[in-house]
Design a protein around this motif. Structure first.
Motif, PDB file in Angstrom:
ATOM      1  N   GLU A 143      16.049 -26.566  34.412  1.00  0.00           N
ATOM      2  CA  GLU A 143      15.668 -26.998  34.748  1.00  0.00           C
ATOM      3  C   GLU A 143      15.308 -26.520  32.955  1.00  0.00           C
ATOM      4  N   THR A 144      14.732 -27.103  31.845  1.00  0.00           N
ATOM      5  CA  THR A 144      14.639 -26.472  30.809  1.00  0.00           C
ATOM      6  C   THR A 144      13.275 -26.329  30.030  1.00  0.00           C
ATOM      7  N   LYS A 145      12.329 -26.111  30.374  1.00  0.00           N
ATOM      8  CA  LYS A 145      11.361 -26.528  28.914  1.00  0.00           C
ATOM      9  C   LYS A 145      10.893 -26.004  28.295  1.00  0.00           C
ATOM     10  N   GLN A 147       7.868 -24.934  25.706  1.00  0.00           N
ATOM     11  CA  GLN A 147       6.440 -24.476  26.393  1.00  0.00           C
ATOM     12  C   GLN A 147       5.422 -23.942  25.304  1.00  0.00           C
ATOM     13  N   SER A 178       4.126 -26.082  32.127  1.00  0.00           N
ATOM     14  CA  SER A 178       3.714 -27.005  31.354  1.00  0.00           C
ATOM     15  C   SER A 178       3.870 -28.228  32.807  1.00  0.00           C
ATOM     16  N   THR A 181       5.893 -26.885  35.669  1.00  0.00           N
ATOM     17  CA  THR A 181       6.957 -25.661  34.966  1.00  0.00           C
ATOM     18  C   THR A 181       6.019 -24.445  34.992  1.00  0.00           C
TER      19      THR A 181
END
Lengths: 196, 228
Positions: A143-145, A147, A178, A181
């Motif tokens: 998972e890439t977020k 923030q 976020s 996350t």
């Protein structure tokens, strides 16, 4: 990942050209050790020994700079775990990784004489791209977020010659929650060089 | 310290210093930590149970004396041959764990409370990936750097590996007879790469079979075998 490496290498090269044109800037390259806290510690408990911070600071006055910070901090943990849900138990050895890339605007205030050892306090705000990855068995969850993130900083720099300084800085990095996350937080201790 | 006027040599030195520092630091970061160091670290044990079933009602079990080897008859080319070398060891592991949980093994011809059965399957997985060998192909960096280090052409590598799964099923005999369908009340699935030497495979089987029962403590017959 290689594009990020190239970008981090290119920053001081490209920014130096800008410096020549625009005047008094300081550039910094630091090795950073990070201690995870909170949800970051739950996900990757180990101290991160792999971290880099690159900075550019525009001198506004004798005591004040503004600039940009780029960082790359790698956290990891591997521990045999059993995850239980009603009617289900799964045991494996998950490898958890967190790659954290802050890109932040900064401001710093300096104490002491301009050519001497200087203490500084400051901080920054911007975006941190947090890539959380779990490899377990033959499977991968990633998972890439991006923030929103902030950090306060305290540090000291020691002149080595007229254009080179040794730098020690401590930053508390906090990325806001976020969506699903969680907030990410860690304390980074950086040592490196700054030059102009 | 007096600062001289802008000096191109000094400025260039600073730029090189920055590049070297950046390269050194990012190289340190790029060394990725903590990858699996042996094949057993890729193993997983999953157990599934019926939350509504009272496992304490069972007392006896019968372990099938044959391991069922599942083959993909529709796609024989994908079938991976599985040796029967470890069949007896797997049977013994289930039997030992069941006895340790308090169950009593009954001989063939006697109706048990549960039947335990082992089945196994394997398939071949393919993985392809490309990478650019950094500075690895002197002379291949056309058009910029003939004869010197270049970026090289992307190299594609295809690897294949066998993945195996072992299933341990616990079947409720009474319910299966009354419903005329096989009623599985507990299942353990052991999944991982179907690779490794004979000694390593034996160790992995031992660890994985035992783990499937360790994490299923609800199977323990408390009246017969109190928690150790």
């Amino acid at each position: 990942m290689k594009r990020i490496v190239l970008a981090l290498i290119a920053v001081p090269l490209l920014s130096a050209s800008v410096a020549e044109a625009q005047g008094d800037w300081w550039w910094g390259a630091e090795y950073t050790v990070s201690v995870p806290l909170g949800a970051t510690k739950e996900f990757t408990d180990n101290t991160s020994w792999r971290g880099a911070t690159l900075e550019a600071r525009k001198i506004l006055s004798q005591n004040l700079t503004v600039g940009l910070l780029f960082g790359w901090y790698v956290f990891d943990e591997a521990k045999v775990q059993t995850v239980s849900r009603p009617g289900l138990d799964v045991t494996g050895l998950p490898y958890n990784y967190l790659n954290s890339f802050p890109i932040q605007a900064t401001a710093h205030y300096y104490l002491g004489k301009r050519r001497g050892t200087r203490l500084h306090v400051g901080g920054g705000a911007g975006v941190t791209i947090n890539e959380r990855r779990t490899d377990v068995g033959l499977y991968r969850i990633q998972e890439t977020k991006a923030q929103f993130s902030v950090f306060p900083e305290i540090g000291v720099s020691i002149p080595l010659n007229w254009s080179l300084r040794g730098v020690l800085a401590v930053r508390y990095n906090y990325s806001l929650k976020s969506g699903d996350t969680p907030a990410q937080e860690y304390v980074g201790i950086s040592v490196g060089l700054a030059w102009n | 310290m007096h600062r001289p006027k802008f000096n191109r040599v000094t400025w260039a030195r600073g730029r090189v210093l920055g590049a070297v520092a950046g390269l050194a630091i990012t190289t340190i970061v790029a060394c990725y930590p903590g990858e699996p160091s042996n094949i057993g670290e890729l193993d997983m044990v999953t157990t599934v149970y019926d939350t509504a079933f009272n496992y304490q009602t069972n007392r006896t079990f019968f372990q099938l004396d044959t391991v069922i080897h599942i083959r993909d008859t529709a796609n024989p080319a994908d079938t991976v041959f599985i040796s029967r070398q470890f069949d007896q060891e797997m049977i013994n592991l289930v039997r030992t764990n069941m006895v340790n949980l308090g169950y009593v093994s009954v001989p063939s011809g006697t109706q048990p409370d549960v039947i335990t059965a082992i089945s196994i399957t394997a398939s071949r997985n393919y993985q392809a990936y490309s990478f650019y060998p950094w500075w690895g192909y002197p002379g291949y960096g056309w058009p910029c750097c003939v004869g010197g280090p270049g970026w090289g052409w992307p190299t594609t590598v295809v690897t294949s590996y066998r993945v195996g799964s072992v299933f341990i099923d616990m079947i409720d005999v009474t319910r299966s007879i009354s419903t005329d369908t096989i009623q599985v009340i507990w299942n353990g699935t052991l999944n991982g790469p179907f690779e490794g030497t004979e000694a390593v495979t034996a160790q992995r089987l031992d660890r994985l079979f035992n783990q499937s029962f360790v994490q299923s403590e609800y199977l323990r017959l408390l009246a017969v075998s109190p928690t150790p």
